[in-house]
Design a protein around this motif. Sequence first.
Motif, PDB file in Angstrom:
ATOM      1  N   HIS A   1       0.805  -1.217   0.000  1.00  0.00           N
ATOM      2  CA  HIS A   1       0.000   0.000   0.000  1.00  0.00           C
ATOM      3  C   HIS A   1       0.843   1.275   0.000  1.00  0.00           C
ATOM      4  O   HIS A   1       0.333   2.349  -0.317  1.00  0.00           O
ATOM      5  N   ASP A   2       2.133   1.153   0.381  1.00  0.00           N
ATOM      6  CA  ASP A   2       2.995   2.325   0.362  1.00  0.00           C
ATOM      7  C   ASP A   2       3.166   2.808  -1.078  1.00  0.00           C
ATOM      8  O   ASP A   2       3.578   2.029  -1.962  1.00  0.00           O
ATOM      9  N   GLN A   3       2.877   4.082  -1.340  1.00  0.00           N
ATOM     10  CA  GLN A   3       2.869   4.580  -2.707  1.00  0.00           C
ATOM     11  C   GLN A   3       4.251   4.526  -3.344  1.00  0.00           C
ATOM     12  O   GLN A   3       4.391   4.208  -4.531  1.00  0.00           O
ATOM     13  N   GLY A   4       5.286   4.830  -2.561  1.00  0.00           N
ATOM     14  CA  GLY A   4       6.638   4.781  -3.104  1.00  0.00           C
ATOM     15  C   GLY A   4       7.010   3.379  -3.559  1.00  0.00           C
ATOM     16  O   GLY A   4       7.599   3.187  -4.626  1.00  0.00           O
ATOM     17  N   GLU A   5       6.663   2.396  -2.736  1.00  0.00           N
ATOM     18  CA  GLU A   5       6.968   1.004  -3.085  1.00  0.00           C
ATOM     19  C   GLU A   5       6.150   0.560  -4.288  1.00  0.00           C
ATOM     20  O   GLU A   5       6.653  -0.143  -5.175  1.00  0.00           O
ATOM     21  N   ARG A   6       4.870   0.957  -4.335  1.00  0.00           N
ATOM     22  CA  ARG A   6       4.028   0.604  -5.486  1.00  0.00           C
ATOM     23  C   ARG A   6       4.598   1.205  -6.775  1.00  0.00           C
ATOM     24  O   ARG A   6       4.680   0.526  -7.811  1.00  0.00           O
ATOM     25  N   ASP A   7       5.028   2.462  -6.703  1.00  0.00           N
ATOM     26  CA  ASP A   7       5.579   3.103  -7.895  1.00  0.00           C
ATOM     27  C   ASP A   7       6.844   2.400  -8.367  1.00  0.00           C
ATOM     28  O   ASP A   7       7.064   2.221  -9.576  1.00  0.00           O
ATOM     29  N   LEU A   8       7.691   1.989  -7.409  1.00  0.00           N
ATOM     30  CA  LEU A   8       8.917   1.284  -7.756  1.00  0.00           C
ATOM     31  C   LEU A   8       8.610  -0.017  -8.487  1.00  0.00           C
ATOM     32  O   LEU A   8       9.197  -0.330  -9.532  1.00  0.00           O
ATOM     33  N   LEU A   9       7.664  -0.788  -7.946  1.00  0.00           N
ATOM     34  CA  LEU A   9       7.311  -2.068  -8.554  1.00  0.00           C
ATOM     35  C   LEU A   9       6.662  -1.875  -9.921  1.00  0.00           C
ATOM     36  O   LEU A   9       6.932  -2.639 -10.864  1.00  0.00           O
ATOM     37  N   LEU A  10       5.841  -0.858 -10.064  1.00  0.00           N
ATOM     38  CA  LEU A  10       5.220  -0.592 -11.361  1.00  0.00           C
ATOM     39  C   LEU A  10       6.258  -0.148 -12.388  1.00  0.00           C
ATOM     40  O   LEU A  10       6.176  -0.515 -13.571  1.00  0.00           O
ATOM     41  N   ASP A  11       7.254   0.606 -11.938  1.00  0.00           N
ATOM     42  CA  ASP A  11       8.344   0.993 -12.840  1.00  0.00           C
ATOM     43  C   ASP A  11       9.137  -0.229 -13.291  1.00  0.00           C
ATOM     44  O   ASP A  11       9.533  -0.334 -14.463  1.00  0.00           O
ATOM     45  N   LEU A  12       9.377  -1.155 -12.365  1.00  0.00           N
ATOM     46  CA  LEU A  12      10.068  -2.397 -12.730  1.00  0.00           C
ATOM     47  C   LEU A  12       9.275  -3.181 -13.757  1.00  0.00           C
ATOM     48  O   LEU A  12       9.834  -3.759 -14.697  1.00  0.00           O
ATOM     49  N   ALA A  13       7.961  -3.208 -13.590  1.00  0.00           N
ATOM     50  CA  ALA A  13       7.106  -3.926 -14.528  1.00  0.00           C
ATOM     51  C   ALA A  13       7.162  -3.291 -15.916  1.00  0.00           C
ATOM     52  O   ALA A  13       7.211  -3.998 -16.935  1.00  0.00           O
ATOM     53  N   ARG A  14       7.150  -1.961 -15.960  1.00  0.00           N
ATOM     54  CA  ARG A  14       7.235  -1.291 -17.266  1.00  0.00           C
ATOM     55  C   ARG A  14       8.559  -1.622 -17.945  1.00  0.00           C
ATOM     56  O   ARG A  14       8.624  -1.846 -19.160  1.00  0.00           O
ATOM     57  N   ALA A  15       9.641  -1.639 -17.146  1.00  0.00           N
ATOM     58  CA  ALA A  15      10.948  -1.991 -17.705  1.00  0.00           C
ATOM     59  C   ALA A  15      10.962  -3.432 -18.210  1.00  0.00           C
ATOM     60  O   ALA A  15      11.561  -3.739 -19.243  1.00  0.00           O
ATOM     61  N   ALA A  16      10.264  -4.320 -17.478  1.00  0.00           N
ATOM     62  CA  ALA A  16      10.207  -5.731 -17.880  1.00  0.00           C
ATOM     63  C   ALA A  16       9.486  -5.895 -19.208  1.00  0.00           C
ATOM     64  O   ALA A  16       9.787  -6.816 -19.981  1.00  0.00           O
ATOM     65  N   ASN A  17       8.515  -5.020 -19.481  1.00  0.00           N
ATOM     66  CA  ASN A  17       7.759  -5.106 -20.724  1.00  0.00           C
ATOM     67  C   ASN A  17       8.511  -4.537 -21.921  1.00  0.00           C
ATOM     68  O   ASN A  17       8.155  -4.801 -23.071  1.00  0.00           O
ATOM     69  N   GLU A  18       9.542  -3.726 -21.645  1.00  0.00           N
ATOM     70  CA  GLU A  18      10.292  -3.113 -22.739  1.00  0.00           C
ATOM     71  C   GLU A  18      11.276  -4.099 -23.362  1.00  0.00           C
ATOM     72  O   GLU A  18      11.743  -5.027 -22.713  1.00  0.00           O
TER      73      GLU A  18
END
Length: 275
Positions: free
Chosen positions: A57-74
């Motif tokens: 639920h921590d927004q910073g942690e969520r943003d980090l994980l979502l950024d990792l996911a975007r990188a994984a899709n690239e």
Amino acid sequence: MIFGETLRQRRQALGLTAEDVVRQIGHSASKISRMENGRHDFKEADLRRLLDVYGVHDQGERDLLLDLARAANERGWWDAWSDVSTKTLQTLVSLEDMAQRIRSYEIAQLPGLVQTAEYTRALIRANAPGKSEQEIERIIELRAMRQQRLMREPGKKLLCVLDEVTLVRPYGSREGMRRQLEHLISLADDPDIGFNLVELTKPNLPVQIGTTTIFDFADGQLPDIVYIERSGGGLYLQEEHEVDEHVKGFDRLMIASLGQRATVRRIQDHIKKFC
């Protein structure tokens, strides 16, 4: 694959099965499995629901994980060499890029990250005679890019356990082999690169781990991942007990090998044989 493993760790830390997750978000268990094994693109809406289930639920942690996911899709930079690289090799290159430390032992050749272009060219011609000169040069380009990226990332460590047989079994001309060994000596001056040597005549060496590469990641982002070379292709190990077995085997080999200074002296001795 790496981000999928992160999702698996989150799920298992809560004691949830894939079926438990399915009941909460409605996806099939097979889709959860494909995501965790890196065989499915990561859609942001799906990930947000998963993160809710996993209590992130921590927004910073969520943003980090979502950024990792975007990188994984690239598509990775190595995709430009997909014409001469297998999926297994592309995974290896991606792990090299992400790892904080790489530990490597090879039994039949010098590790790719420390090879000269001349040595690589001779190695491929000897072991893959069906490859065209154009293919060989493309492979050399990819290997050179891997080496450049390693060298320009401060703090990334490379530790190679060299088998002495790779120093006495030449590929290419005598002059080319001498230049390869001189290249090893120059790399040994880099504080981020370490060499140990498995002596040719020392008895009872624990070399049965075979060709092995261990990837360590910064800040506990991921557990260690092991790549082992086998006939017909490589295999990636992520299960804790399998990884631990190979890490301990590598450590035993390190202890039984010559240290950096003695290794450099031994390489210098072998250089004289190619003069």
